[in-house]
Design a protein around this motif. Structure first.
Motif, short mmCIF file in Angstrom:
data_model
loop_
_atom_site.label_atom_id
_atom_site.label_comp_id
_atom_site.label_asym_id
_atom_site.label_seq_id
_atom_site.Cartn_x
_atom_site.Cartn_y
_atom_site.Cartn_z
N SER A 12 -4.94 0.60 -7.67
CA SER A 12 -3.79 1.33 -7.89
C SER A 12 -2.65 0.46 -8.72
CB SER A 12 -2.95 1.62 -6.43
OG SER A 12 -2.62 0.41 -5.81
N ASP A 62 -4.54 2.82 5.08
CA ASP A 62 -3.30 2.58 5.89
C ASP A 62 -3.61 3.30 7.35
OD1 ASP A 62 -0.39 2.09 6.55
OD2 ASP A 62 -0.05 4.13 6.55
N VAL A 101 0.94 -1.13 -0.17
CA VAL A 101 -0.05 0.15 -0.08
C VAL A 101 0.87 1.13 0.11
CG1 VAL A 101 -1.52 1.31 1.35
CG2 VAL A 101 -2.15 -1.19 0.90
N ILE A 102 1.64 1.26 0.83
CA ILE A 102 2.89 2.26 0.87
C ILE A 102 3.58 2.57 -0.45
CG2 ILE A 102 4.74 3.29 2.14
CD1 ILE A 102 3.42 2.19 4.76
N ASP A 104 2.20 9.16 -6.21
CA ASP A 104 2.88 10.34 -5.71
C ASP A 104 3.80 10.74 -6.96
OD1 ASP A 104 2.46 12.50 -4.19
OD2 ASP A 104 4.44 12.31 -3.30
N THR A 156 -5.49 -1.75 -3.54
CA THR A 156 -4.50 -2.00 -4.02
C THR A 156 -4.56 -2.47 -5.54
OG1 THR A 156 -3.54 -2.76 -2.07
CG2 THR A 156 -2.48 -3.63 -3.64
N ILE A 211 -4.51 8.22 -4.27
CA ILE A 211 -3.45 8.30 -3.17
C ILE A 211 -4.26 8.70 -1.71
CG2 ILE A 211 -1.75 10.06 -2.27
CD1 ILE A 211 -0.91 9.97 -5.15
N ASN A 240 2.86 1.58 -3.47
CA ASN A 240 2.02 2.09 -4.44
C ASN A 240 1.62 3.50 -4.32
OD1 ASN A 240 2.05 -0.54 -5.41
ND2 ASN A 240 -0.12 -0.98 -5.65
N ARG A 241 1.43 3.96 -3.00
CA ARG A 241 1.05 5.21 -2.90
C ARG A 241 2.25 6.24 -3.25
NH1 ARG A 241 1.06 6.21 3.25
NH2 ARG A 241 3.29 6.91 2.55
N ARG A 260 -7.10 7.49 -0.92
CA ARG A 260 -7.55 6.16 -0.53
C ARG A 260 -6.63 5.53 0.23
NH1 ARG A 260 -10.45 4.93 -5.37
NH2 ARG A 260 -10.72 2.96 -4.75
N LEU A 261 -5.42 5.18 -0.53
CA LEU A 261 -4.28 4.51 0.10
C LEU A 261 -3.88 4.79 1.27
CD1 LEU A 261 -2.41 4.00 -3.02
CD2 LEU A 261 -3.19 2.39 -2.25
N ASN A 262 -3.74 6.29 1.60
CA ASN A 262 -3.40 6.62 2.78
C ASN A 262 -4.56 6.30 3.82
OD1 ASN A 262 -0.99 8.21 2.28
ND2 ASN A 262 -2.13 9.89 1.63
#
Length: 151
Positions: A129, A82, A46-47, A54, A126, A75, A49-50, A77-79
């Motif tokens: 992304s 997490d 997740v991190i 970015d 995921t 981004i 891919n974010r 939604r990934l944050n």
């Protein structure tokens, strides 16, 4: 004869009723912790891919405002996925002890529902992304272990 049938029926009900047991709190707790451990590994993806998205957002690869907004939303939604994991970990009580086994069972069942929601959001965000990264010819982070648990 009727009395014999009643005795047999009662015995069968007791036997089959005893076979149908609720899961134990410790069994559910163990499964919750197993999901947590898996999600800790998936959280790295997740991190990663974010961070990759970015970089895409800051690059000149994106040609339209709509695509920029989509990547920016992804981004976020990934944050959020997490953050939800971090929140769950913060409030989870590994050493929970209720008044009795039933209270322990209810606590860990509730935690199972919460950790499954985190797992579902990780999987969804995921996959999306990964797809977006591929459209920009960026290899997504290593695959998540997408084992399916019984919901």
């Amino acid at each position: 004869m009727k009395n014999k049938i009643t005795v047999i029926a009662t015995a069968l009900i007791l036997i089959f009723g005893a076979c149908k047991t609720e899961p134990k709190a410790n069994d559910i707790k163990k499964e919750v912790l197993n999901i947590h451990d898996k999600l800790m590994i998936d959280g790295e993806k997740v991190i990663k891919n974010r961070m990759a998205l970015d970089s895409v957002l800051k690059s000149e690869q994106i040609k339209s405002t709509q695509d920029s907004l989509h990547v920016a939303d992804l981004i976020i939604r990934l944050n959020k996925a997490d953050e939800n994991m971090m929140d769950w970990m913060h409030f989870f009580k590994d050493d929970f002890k209720g008044k009795d086994e039933q209270e322990d069972l209810e606590y860990y069942k509730t935690q199972m529902i919460k950790i499954r929601a985190v797992e579902d959001s990780y999987i969804k965000v995921t996959k999306e992304s990964d797809s977006v990264l591929k459209t920009y010819n960026i290899k997504p982070a290593d695959k998540m272990e997408m084992t399916h648990h019984k919901h």
